[in-house]
Design an enzyme around this catalytic site. Structure first.
Site, PDB file in Angstrom:
ATOM      1  N   ARG C  60       0.809  -1.301   0.377  1.00 54.80           N
ATOM      2  CA  ARG C  60       0.124   0.133   0.395  1.00 54.80           C
ATOM      3  C   ARG C  60       0.839   1.228  -0.290  1.00 54.80           C
ATOM      4  NH1 ARG C  60      -4.267  -2.375  -1.742  1.00 54.80           N
ATOM      5  NH2 ARG C  60      -5.521  -3.692  -0.486  1.00 54.80           N
ATOM      6  N   ASP C 148      -0.704  -7.246 -11.212  1.00 50.69           N
ATOM      7  CA  ASP C 148      -2.367  -8.235 -10.289  1.00 50.69           C
ATOM      8  C   ASP C 148      -3.033  -6.854  -9.334  1.00 50.69           C
ATOM      9  OD1 ASP C 148      -2.205  -8.847  -6.733  1.00 50.69           O
ATOM     10  OD2 ASP C 148      -3.104  -9.974  -8.505  1.00 50.69           O
ATOM     11  N   HIS C 228      -2.923 -16.231  -6.940  1.00 50.08           N
ATOM     12  CA  HIS C 228      -4.043 -16.761  -6.467  1.00 50.08           C
ATOM     13  C   HIS C 228      -5.052 -17.828  -7.010  1.00 50.08           C
ATOM     14  CE1 HIS C 228      -5.595 -13.805  -8.935  1.00 50.08           C
ATOM     15  NE2 HIS C 228      -4.855 -12.588  -7.918  1.00 50.08           N
ATOM     16  N   ASP C 301      -1.309 -13.272  -0.705  1.00 51.75           N
ATOM     17  CA  ASP C 301      -2.381 -11.875  -1.290  1.00 51.75           C
ATOM     18  C   ASP C 301      -2.262 -10.932   0.215  1.00 51.75           C
ATOM     19  OD1 ASP C 301      -5.472 -11.823  -3.701  1.00 51.75           O
ATOM     20  OD2 ASP C 301      -3.794 -10.358  -3.076  1.00 51.75           O
TER      21      ASP C 301
END
Lengths: 307, 181, 424
Positions: C60, C148, C228, C301
């Protein structure tokens, strides 16, 4: 019962209880002054994130006839600060003292989410395509009233239209199957949800094939956007195959009744004026709306122990 | 139901109840000098069968007049909604205009008087009676409001912990042993 | 100053051995019985693993430091036993320039809790329209490339990226989602989604892209890693591809091994994730895939979200849950893995895929960089949000019993976590 959020949550007992209460409320509504002091001192707040003058007024009238205080928040999505979460909205209003929220939102699940942030009872006036339990209650009451019987076992209910996006369909399927009706869904394949083998329904793509055996024909509104979304090739094709026109009305049994939750999309699913349909219950559905909602509010707010 | 030992006493038998209803029927006719302007209204749910029984008895006393019999659900007018769970009855049904009539409210047990107060308020919604009289099969005492019955089947002092069951088969009082009033 | 990791069982490549590990500076200098050092790190009753490597974490920073920073994510990782993270590129600005790559790497160095390896975007701004400067980013040390958050929709563009990949020796990691099929989707397309009247995310939206990229890897020879994986058929496709000797690898998240789509019937956005939680059948296939090696690695993830964002309605709430600190606990509660398997899927395989085997995923032998974690595999514990190092607390595992707890973590010879507490 603390909340009315879905028919499945209400259950068979709750369904019977509300329908019975509705009879009392319907009687009250025949009086010259249709008002009782039952919910005096209670506050009912309408929280409509999706516009609907008719449903909102129906709830407000119901609350007022029970002598409750009403407050009305019409929150259109554009005016809600993008940063303001549901929680902020609820907590702000709850501080003013609320006994029940009547909530309509375009997102599924909102009535359950907001229950975490308030002690008030929640009435779901429609959450996305998921549930619209008071509409189903109105529809069940109207059918029993019209047919003069409470037990609907063996009744053939046919629901026609955009089932995939219809909260009215989902609630009605649950409610009418609790009352014992046989339910058939009629729609083009693109407007039927996938994975519904576990639903208590039969499915057909051919409206004409089921008309003769239908006791209650329930027409759903088709939004014009569905064509833009490519779900139906054209509105014309839809109306030809699934619209209610004079020919189809005539094909119904003389004892069959016709219903629509409103508002109607004339020229799309309704190709005949409702006033030209014998045995149309559409007007009764509207009238019964207030009685049903009075029953719901009374049931929720009278059952509470003072905390 | 309390878990303490209980004793049930039949204070009125079925025949006793029938006789009481018969007597009340006569009293209603006598007091109102006939039943020309009288409407019987049974309170749901305990009073409706008594109202029906009274209506039948009265029509055998005064065969020329069919006394109208209605029922009233006082639930919507109760003063304890929200204080405890409340179960509504069936739809009220008053078969005629009560304005100017003498309404006889009928219930099985008169206790605190609050149900009758609610019923009086409910009656207002249907019209303005000339007079309202009250008939009860059992008066068990413990009034909390200034309500008094005009016709009583039986006066029966009870404890507040007692339960009183009324039916056409008789009246049974169930007491909790060792309780004081 | 030397540290001896004492009393534990070292998990090697083929077996477990009860030996001590002596670390001097940042290197393992001795492995044997009854070793001594200046400081003792107690590992009694525990297993000593190569430090875990997460192929898939959203840090982030830059852009959403209110939800997580590289420092707080590093701390969370360390508490989860991680000594290396691959940082996902969907930051603001995205990882499509060397400047951002170096910023992220530097922030990781400053935090000093584990190695942060930034992934690079495949396309500029992850918009899926033009390729990012793959060669330049690769020269700056980036080995894993992904858009992603999204998959690359255009097959022509993806084909070109793979051609580059082959020549540069980098890996294309794909978030497999045909976005045209998942518009507005909130959960898996299934009976529940029809009951709830919400748009569903069909399994085929993932499988179509898995299939496409397998074929493209076949033609180009490029190394492709599937992020994933979540459906049974995806696992089948990868298994078949591997049996043909194609250059593909795959990962699975802890939540996809343990949580089913039915949880969405609570209407709680805490369960909303992309790809969505799926059915029991899918979970069974993912577990088998992990056990038989079709799926090479567990990747978290880790996706921090602000509390108010997860208090939006189900359709508006952003998808994702945090996972660095609960990864091991959730995986072991869901799948029966022996220590060697745990080391493979949590450390050695991801280190190989990320091309960081110089320092990570070691065999725990003399000369290896001392990136280790000490784990009590039998300890049962519950998640306490107040104790999570992550800045955001969006995990559905609060109150669940997890099995397997990281007691200590050692990063390049430094103790970053001891007795479950972060040391810096």
């Amino acid at each position: 019962m603390k909340h009315l959020r879905s028919i499945s949550e209400l259950g068979a007992d709750g369904l019977s209880r509300i329908l019975k209460l509705t009879e009392s409320m319907a009687e009250i509504n025949t009086r010259a002054v249709p008002k009782v002091p039952a919910l005096r001192g209670k506050t009912v707040v309408s929280l409509f994130f999706e516009d609907s003058t008719r449903t909102r007024l129906s709830f407000e009238t119901a609350a007022k006839r029970l002598s409750a205080e009403t407050m009305n928040f019409s929150v259109s999505t554009s005016s809600v600060n993008k940063g303001e979460s549901l929680r902020d909205t609820i907590e702000t209003i709850t501080d003013m003292g609320v006994d029940a929220f009547v909530v309509r939102h375009k997102s599924v699940g909102v009535p359950w989410q907001i229950s975490q942030w308030t002690n008030a009872s929640i009435v779901n006036a429609g959450d996305g395509a998921h549930q619209h339990p008071t509409q189903a209650l109105v529809d069940c009451f109207t059918v029993r009233e019209a047919l003069g019987r409470q037990d609907l076992s063996g009744l053939n209910l046919t629901i026609v239209g955009d089932i995939k996006h219809s909260r009215v369909a989902r609630s009605n399927i649950q409610a009418f199957s609790l009352l014992g009706a046989n339910i058939t869904l009629v729609a083009p394949p693109t407007l039927l949800p996938l994975n519904i083998e576990h639903w208590p329904v039969k499915v057909s793509n051919d409206l004409d094939a089921v008309l003769a055996s239908t006791d209650v024909l329930y027409m759903l509104r088709l939004q014009s956007e569905r064509m833009a979304q490519g779900l139906v090739p054209s509105l014309h094709e839809y109306s030809t195959r699934y619209g209610l026109d004079e020919k189809r009305v005539v094909a119904l049994q003389s004892s069959a009744v016709v219903m629509h939750p409103g508002p109607m999309n004339r020229g799309v699913e309704m190709l005949i004026d409702p006033s030209d349909i014998p045995n149309s219950l559409i007007h009764r559905q509207v009238t019964n709306g207030v009685s049903v909602r009075m029953a719901v509010l009374f049931d929720l707010l009278s059952a509470e122990e003072l905390s | 139901m309390s878990s303490a030992p209980q004793s049930a006493v039949a204070v009125m038998s079925g025949p006793d109840v029938t006789r009481a209803i018969s007597r009340i029927a006569h009293e209603i006719v006598e007091r109102n000098h006939g039943v020309e302007n009288v409407v019987l209204v049974g309170l749901q749910r305990g009073g409706t069968w008594i109202a029906d029984a009274l209506g039948e008895r009265i029509s055998s006393i005064e065969p020329n007049f069919a006394v109208p019999v209605g029922s009233l659900d006082p639930t919507m007018y109760r003063d304890d909604i929200g204080l405890r769970p409340v179960v509504a009855g069936s739809a009220s049904h008053i078969p005629c205009d009560i304005t100017g009539a003498t309404v006889v409210l009928i219930d099985d047990v008169l206790y605190t008087g609050r149900t009758v107060r609610a019923a009086l308020e409910g009656l207002n919604n249907f019209g303005r009676p000339r007079a309202v009289q009250l008939a009860v099969l059992v008066d068990r005492g413990h009034r909390e409001l200034p309500i008094r019955p005009d016709y009583v089947g039986k006066n029966m002092p009870t404890q507040t912990t007692d339960e009183v069951d009324v039916s056409a088969e008789g009246v049974v009082v169930t007491s909790v042993a060792g309780a004081s009033s | 100053m030397t540290i001896v990791v004492k009393g534990g069982s070292v998990v090697g490549v083929s077996g477990v051995e009860k030996v001590d590990v002596l670390v001097d500076n940042d290197i393992i200098v001795k492995v044997g019985k009854n070793l001594t050092g200046d400081i003792a790190l107690d590992a009694t009753g525990c297993h000593i693993f190569p430090g875990f490597v997460d192929l898939h974490a959203h840090l982030r920073e830059p852009g959403r430091e209110d939800t997580e920073t590289i420092e707080t994510a590093s701390r969370a990782g360390a508490k989860g036993g991680y000594t290396a993270l691959i940082a996902m590129p969907n930051t603001n600005p995205a990882h499509d320039s060397v400047t951002v790559i170096e910023f992220v790497r530097e922030q990781g160095r400053k935090a000093g809790l584990l190695d942060v390896f930034p992934s690079g975007c495949i396309t500029m701004g992850r918009q899926g329209e033009a390729l990012a400067p793959l060669a330049e980013l690769s020269a700056a040390g980036v080995r894993i490339f992904t858009d992603d958050g999204s998959g690359v929709q255009d097959p022509v563009l993806m084909g070109r990226a793979m051609q580059y990949a082959k020549s540069l020796g980098i890996t294309m990691a794909q978030h497999c989602e045909v976005s045209a099929l998942t518009q507005g989707a909130v959960m898996n397309e299934c009976g529940c989604s029809s009951d709830m009247g919400v748009p569903g995310w069909p399994a085929i939206a993932e499988e179509m892209m898995v299939q496409r990229d397998i074929e493209m890897s076949r033609i180009t020879g490029a190394s492709v890693h599937f992020l994933h994986l979540s459906t049974a058929r995806s696992v089948e496709l990868v298994r078949a591809a591997k049996s043909e000797g194609l250059n593909v690898t795959a990962e699975v998240t802890p939540h996809h091994l343990s949580l089913t789509q039915e949880l969405l019937t609570t209407f709680d956005p805490i369960y909303k994730v992309n790809p969505p939680l799926r059915s029991m059948t899918d979970i069974k296939a993912l577990k088998s895939g992990l056990l038989d090696g079709t799926i090479d690695a567990v990747a978290t993830d880790h996706a921090p979200h602000a509390r108010r964002d997860k208090e939006l309605s189900l359709d508006q709430a952003p998808p994702g849950m945090i996972g660095l600190e609960t990864a091991l606990g959730v995986v072991l509660s869901a799948v029966d893995l022996d220590p060697v398997q745990i080391a493979a899927v949590m450390s050695r395989n991801p280190a190989r895929i990320a091309q960081i085997t110089d320092n990570h995923g070691c065999n725990i032998e003399v000369g290896d960089t001392a990136n280790l974690c000490v784990v009590d595999l039998d300890a049962m514990w519950q998640v306490n949000p107040a104790k999570l190092a992550s800045k955001s607390k969006n995990t559905p595992f609060v109150g669940r019993q997890l099995r397997g707890m990281v007691r200590s973590t050692m990063y390049r010879g430094q103790i970053t976590v001891q007795d479950g507490e972060a040391q810096k």
